[in-house]
Design an enzyme around this catalytic site. Structure first.
Site, short mmCIF file in Angstrom:
data_model
loop_
_atom_site.label_atom_id
_atom_site.label_comp_id
_atom_site.label_asym_id
_atom_site.label_seq_id
_atom_site.Cartn_x
_atom_site.Cartn_y
_atom_site.Cartn_z
N SER A 61 49.87 35.17 37.61
CA SER A 61 50.47 35.32 38.94
C SER A 61 51.16 34.12 39.54
CB SER A 61 49.42 35.80 39.94
OG SER A 61 49.27 37.19 39.81
N SER B 283 51.39 38.05 41.17
CA SER B 283 51.17 38.41 42.55
C SER B 283 51.61 37.37 43.56
CB SER B 283 49.69 38.70 42.75
OG SER B 283 48.93 37.51 42.58
N LYS C 83 49.96 30.81 49.83
CA LYS C 83 49.74 32.23 49.51
C LYS C 83 48.67 32.76 50.45
CE LYS C 83 48.69 35.19 45.48
NZ LYS C 83 48.38 35.21 44.03
N1 GLN Z 1 49.44 40.83 36.97
C1 GLN Z 1 48.05 40.60 36.68
C2 GLN Z 1 47.22 41.60 37.41
O1 GLN Z 1 47.77 42.49 37.94
C3 GLN Z 1 47.68 39.20 37.05
C4 GLN Z 1 47.49 39.01 38.49
C5 GLN Z 1 47.12 37.62 38.86
O2 GLN Z 1 47.29 36.68 38.08
N2 GLN Z 1 46.55 37.47 40.05
O3 GLN Z 1 46.04 41.55 37.45
#
Ligand code: GLN
Length: 483
Positions: free
Chosen positions: A175, A151, A76
């Site tokens: 994410s 994400s 990532k």
């Molecule tokens: N979807 C969540 C957010 O927008 C979690 C994101 C994540 O786990 N990095 O913050």
């Protein structure tokens, strides 16, 4: 070659059926022919990958290869990689080349894994659909009109489309698990502190945790083995010994006590996803596991609590991006304040700005007690819910996400619906527990995930329980058409 699991590839490399150079070349070819439409990679580090593959081949010839030597993986784009761009999905870091490797990257590198490149992601890991990336949305390999989740959507799409053998991701509120569910793969978020955060660009430091996106629990065990463990460079990394994850994968699970939280099967859950999850639970019953209903009464507070804690921490973490030392700097600033304002204004996208605004507000004098402190107290209640549940059960099961993948654009104007994509995953981060998402039955041709939550540092148990399901069923073997 891309049909093979990491364990199978490793055996093939050792037996000399193919070299790492051939394997990496094959994957690079797949990325070249497929990724233009998926957009799962921000950077493909072709030359470096081929150099690493040659080094792996030498190591294999010498007979001192480990299970990951020569295996092509992707990181990532939140993990710093020495000499290779680390953008974090943001214009702010579009020009950033890290001078060092994140611990997770160097540990996988030391184990001999080959880095194919860096995967697309929501900007600064803020999102559930991969639509907030500066580099454009990632498409779901199951259906190009759908989001892959976020994400870590680039990593999930790349693994699902067989553009790498496995990938890394980070999970602050879901994410890793949510995109794994939406792309039909296995996503493991370890216990907070299990994997070092050194060199992982910080979003919300008390929640962020690196983990794996793979095709199976067995592959996740192999990657986690190399990544996990104490790191003196991360003061929050845990000094817990790292067990041999592969050794207990096959362990018998009869008598396993499974808790199903009633709050995870109520309003908002797509009935098809609910049925798919219960089908997996039935498989476990068939293996001799016992199932009981439990309650996690503070579940409904998890999303609002998270949306105080995470923005507060992000507003502080992202203050370092000021145009002075690294990252985007505006043209011809008039003075220092103008430089800060325009560099940040131009460098960050809308979702990141929204979070910084919320977080700065919540932390401002006079509001700290009302918001951040209150949220931390509720966080404790959420952790207590899990503590009580784990007195009665060994693992907790439920859906990973309330729906299957949704259409690109469908939720971009509705942040609250978007935030609810993580309703079943966020509490796990607030409590710092480990969780894994594994594919269950397809719902209307689309993947759905079963989430398995474990007690602290019980990754070996989660991998064992997930692996047993993957031995008994072939849901995890479903591949998007043409991949
Ligand atoms: N979807 C969540 C957010 O927008 C979690 C994101 C994540 O786990 N990095 O913050």
């Amino acid at each position: 070659m891309h049909e093979k699991s990491i364990a199978q590839l490793s055996a093939g490399l050792k037996a000399g059926e193919f070299s790492s150079t051939e394997l990496v070349g094959h994957y690079l070819g797949r990325i070249e022919s497929t990724d233009e439409s998926l957009n799962s990679f921000v950077t493909v580090s072709r030359d470096l990958a081929l150099q690493q593959a040659e080094a792996a081949d030498r190591r294999i010839r010498k007979g001192n290869a480990g299970p990951l030597t020569g295996i092509p993986v992707a990181h990532k784009d939140i993990f710093c990689t020495d000499g290779v761009k680390t953008s974090c999905g943001s214009r702010m870091l579009d020009n950033f080349i890290a001078p060092y490797d994140a611990t997770l990257v160097s540990r996988l590198g030391d184990a001999g894994a080959v880095m194919l490149g860096k995967t697309n992601m929501d900007e600064f890991a803020m999102g559930s659909s991969n639509e907030t990336s500066y580099y454009g949305p990632v498409r779901n390999p199951w259906d190009a009109d759908l989001v892959p989740g976020g994400s870590s959507g680039g990593s999930a799409a790349a693994v699902s489309a067989r553009l790498c053998a496995g990938a890394t991701g980070t999970d602050t509120g879901g994410s890793i698990r949510q995109p794994a569910a939406l792309c039909g793969i296995t996503g493991l978020k370890p216990t907070y502190g299990r994997v070092s955060r050194y060199g992982m660009i910080a979003f919300a430091s008390s929640l962020d945790q690196g983990g794996t996106l793979t095709r199976s629990a067995e592959d996740a065990a192999l990657l986690l083995q190399a990544m996990a463990g104490f790191d003196p460079r991360d003061s929050t990394s845990a000094e817990e010994p790292v067990p041999d994850y592969a050794a207990t994968l096959e362990a018998d699970i009869s008598g396993l006590r499974i808790g199903l939280p009633k709050e995870y099967f109520g309003e908002g859950l797509d009935p098809g996803v609910g049925d798919a999850v219960l089908a997996a639970v039935d498989e476990y019953r068939g293996m001799g596991a016992g199932v009981v209903e439990i309650s996690l009464p503070n579940t409904r507070l998890a999303v609002p609590t998270y949306y105080v804690v995470a923005p507060a921490e992000c507003s502080s973490n992202l203050s370092r991006f000021d145009g002075v030392r690294f990252g985007h700097r505006c043209e011809a600033p008039k003075n220092l304040e103008d430089m800060y304002m325009r560099s940040r204004g131009e460098g960050f996208g809308a979702e990141v700005k929204r979070r910084i605004l919320i977080g700065t507000y919540a932390l401002s004098a006079g509001y700290y007690d009302a918001y951040y402190l209150k949220a931390q107290q509720i966080r404790q209640l959420i952790s207590d819910d899990f503590r009580q549940a784990f007195a009665k059960v060994d693992v907790i099961m439920g859906p990973t996400s309330p729906t299957t993948a949704f259409a690109i654009g469908e939720r971009t104007d509705d942040p609250v619906t978007m935030y609810l994509s993580d309703i079943y995953t966020i509490a796990v981060n607030l409590a710092g527990l480990p969780g894994i998402s594994v594919p269950t039955a397809l719902v209307g041709g689309k993947p759905a995930g079963l989430q398995i939550i474990g007690n602290y540092f019980q990754e070996a148990k989660l991998l064992n329980v997930a692996h047993r399901l993957q031995q008994a069923t072939d849901w995890h073997l479903a591949v998007p058409e043409g991949m």
